[in-house]
Design an enzyme around this catalytic site. Structure first.
Site, short mmCIF file in Angstrom:
data_model
loop_
_atom_site.label_atom_id
_atom_site.label_comp_id
_atom_site.label_asym_id
_atom_site.label_seq_id
_atom_site.Cartn_x
_atom_site.Cartn_y
_atom_site.Cartn_z
N HIS A 189 0.82 -1.21 0.00
CA HIS A 189 0.00 0.00 0.00
C HIS A 189 0.86 1.26 0.00
O HIS A 189 0.61 2.19 -0.77
CB HIS A 189 -0.91 -0.02 1.24
CG HIS A 189 -1.59 1.26 1.49
ND1 HIS A 189 -2.81 1.56 0.94
CD2 HIS A 189 -1.22 2.35 2.17
CE1 HIS A 189 -3.15 2.78 1.30
NE2 HIS A 189 -2.21 3.28 2.06
N GLU A 431 2.60 -13.59 -19.13
CA GLU A 431 3.53 -13.39 -18.01
C GLU A 431 3.91 -14.70 -17.34
O GLU A 431 4.57 -14.72 -16.32
CB GLU A 431 2.94 -12.40 -17.00
CG GLU A 431 1.52 -12.69 -16.56
CD GLU A 431 0.97 -11.63 -15.61
OE1 GLU A 431 1.73 -10.82 -15.07
OE2 GLU A 431 -0.26 -11.65 -15.39
N ASP A 455 6.31 -10.61 -13.80
CA ASP A 455 6.05 -12.01 -13.47
C ASP A 455 6.78 -12.96 -14.40
O ASP A 455 7.28 -14.00 -13.97
CB ASP A 455 4.54 -12.29 -13.51
CG ASP A 455 3.87 -11.84 -12.22
OD1 ASP A 455 4.43 -12.11 -11.14
OD2 ASP A 455 2.81 -11.21 -12.28
#
Ligand code: PEP
Ligand code: MG
Length: 582
Positions: A189, A431, A455
């Protein structure tokens, strides 16, 4: 010098404000009978004060990021009404006759222990919430002053163990000029918030709260991920110079906002933005973004106890689609799991694994969550130029299954006479290495591809992308990565579908050089990266980049490729720009 994970570029130089958001010592002493009522009253006053603080913070949070993200404070407020916590503490003060701080901290500890004893992510998060609220009450009991981050007089660099949503909600960009925390990863966050506010930040800096005190001079290098406490005058001078260089470079580059991103030989390159929240839509135009190549919708699902309704999602997507029309926005369906921090959905613990039930796998298992999102995206498509993209596609069956659900949703919308763009394009993120290897097959049933290198790299090298200990193995410029990317581009070209890239490589000059040479002409990145990449693009020819890519594909190691690309990049952009943008 301390090292961490760079999450938001830039240099911050200033005075430390150390946020003491951990309670280190709770006093313990016996009280006599006559004192009991006073202790209980102190407790009730502290609870009421904490409630008031939370309500105030919640209001500010709603103003800043909207109601959806503020629901976490309702959970915290409810905890302050919890009878086992409140009445339990009062009963124990009477019974055991100890001071309230001690009794309350014992009750808290027990409650948190009980919750985290259940092997369930949701319960563990509740335990974290109890601790969070408890700390606030304890601080009020101990009469420790809360720092009001929204009301700072001077500019500061925040140093903290962690920053909670309630801390970041209060941050004022003009006063908080940078921060470093001990906790957090690239997509935590705090990291997302730092990028949104464009504040230089480094997270994951072990023990930094033990190494600074308020008032220390500190340098945060959000590009390299370093933090320097009490720098020597020579180091300070170096960084002041670097900061000035960055500022003037940014100013210079911002003039490129309105020019085209064409190569020297006239090839038009598309530079789009990645966004995490609808609030970013205003700033992307400032950086000259050409549409949105990746809208990470996870942000809507975080820090709340219920999933966002179809209507709430529709409004968010519609807002973005309308704001950037006629440019395109690629809305990626929910990619929860892995390093995307846990929501309040009660999702299984396994979602914490990069190899687990994340992204499209989760959505296919949860049509009750997936379908409302698809309905919201489709409905928003009526108001702009919208595409849908599925994350983590690992094979054709997943793509087909997801598309069948889209068709079902379309039929439902038709029945309800709800308009949507009938020509809406559906793409797949490539990915996962298996998807790259069968890109030719997937291309036949996809309208477009977007390469997720963050990824793709971690899965190709089997390297956890957030694990600092093995980050030396995470090599974006390795020939293996380029070989996979080439396969994807070739497959897309053969099927005549557009292919773009939205991983971090898209905003890294050295990588862009090779990617252009492989025939990739659409890039999506954090919008602050766009001006620099535009400058690079405008200074190369496709022929030159082809030669560069050809050479990289034949190299043996990532190190060699890195060195080679850096040497090439040096001839195109200045040394200071390389220092800044990598
Ligand atoms: C990626 O994997 O490259 C990507 C863009 O998605 P995320 O970083 O959100 O996983
Ligand atoms: Mg990804």
């Amino acid at each position: 010098m301390l090292n961490g994970i760079p999450v938001s570029p830039g240099i911050a130089i200033g005075k430390v404000l150390l946020l003491d958001n951990r309670i280190s010592a709770v006093p313990k002493y016996k009280i006599n009978k006559g004192r009991i009522v006073k202790e209980v009253m102190r407790f009730i006053r502290a609870i009421n004060k904490t409630k008031k603080e939370l309500i105030q913070i919640q209001r500010k949070f709603i103003d800043k990021v909207g109601k959806a993200h503020a629901a976490i404070f309702d959970v915290h407020l409810l905890m302050l009404e919890d009878s086992s916590l409140v009445e339990g503490t009062i009963a124990l003060i009477r019974e055991e006759q100890y001071n309230v701080e001690f009794v309350f901290s014992q009750v808290l500890e027990k409650a948190a222990k009980n919750l985290s004893a259940v092997d369930d992510e949701y319960m563990m998060e509740r335990a974290a919430d109890i601790n969070d609220v408890g700390r606030r009450v304890l601080k009020n009991l101990l009469a420790r002053k809360h720092v009001d981050l929204s009301n700072l007089k001077d500019k500061v660099v925040l140093i903290s163990h962690d920053l909670s949503p309630s801390d970041t909600a209060q941050m004022n960009k003009d006063k908080v000029i940078g921060f470093a925390t001990e906790m957090g990863g690239r997509t935590s966050h705090t990291a997302i918030m730092a990028r949104t506010l464009e504040i230089p930040a480094v997270v994951g800096v072990g023990d930094i709260t033990q190494k600074v005190i308020t008032g220390n001079t500190i340098i945060i290098d959000g590009v390299k991920g370093t933090v320097i406490v009490n720098p020597s005058s020579c180091v300070l001078e170096k960084y002041l110079k670097k900061r000035t260089e960055i500022k003037s470079l940014e100013k210079k580059l911002s003039r490129l906002r309105y020019v085209r991103a064409d190569t020297l030989d006239g090839k038009k390159i598309l530079l789009a933005a990645n966004i995490e929240s609808q609030d970013e839509v205003h700033s992307i135009a400032m950086h000259g973004a050409n549409g949105i190549g990746l809208y990470r919708t996870e942000f809507l699902y975080l820090n709340r106890k219920s999933i966002p309704s179809e209507e709430e999602q529709f409004n968010a997507y519609k807002f973005v689609a309308q704001k950037i029309y006629p440019q395109n926005v690629v809305i990626r369906t929910l990619d929860l799991g892995g390093d995307k921090f846990m929501s309040e959905l009660g999702t299984p613990k396994e979602m914490n694994s990069f190899l687990g039930l994340r992204a499209i796998r989760f959505c296919l298992k949860q049509p009750d969550i997936f379908k409302p999102q698809l309905r919201a995206i489709l409905r928003a498509s009526h108001y702009g130029n919208v595409s849908i993209m599925f994350p983590m596609i690992s094979g054709l069956s997943e793509l087909r299954e997801a598309k069948v659900i889209v068709e079902t949703v379309k039929k439902e919308l038709d029945k309800g006479n709800l308009p949507y763009d009938k020509n809406l394009k559906i793409g797949a993120m490539i990915e996962v290495p298996s998807a790259a290897l069968i890109a030719d097959i997937l291309a036949k049933e996809s309208d477009f591809f977007s390469i997720g290198t963050n990824d793709l790299i971690q899965y190709s090298f089997a390297v956890d992308r957030v694990d600092e200990k093995i980050s030396y193995l995470y090599r974006p410029n390795h020939p293996a990565v380029y070989r996979l990317i080439k396969m994807i581009i070739d497959a897309a070209n053969k099927s005549n579908i557009p292919v773009s890239i939205c991983g971090e490589m898209a905003g890294t000059p050295a990588s862009v050089l090779a990617l252009l040479g492989l025939g990739l002409f659409r890039f999506s990145m954090a919008s602050i990266r766009i001006p620099e990449i535009k400058k690079l693009v405008r200074n190369v020819s496709t022929d030159d980049t082809k030669k560069i890519a050809k050479h990289v594909l034949e190299l043996s190691t990532g190190k060699e490729a890195n060195r080679y690309l850096k040497s090439k990049i040096k001839k195109i952009i200045s040394k200071s720009e390389i220092e800044i943008y990598g």
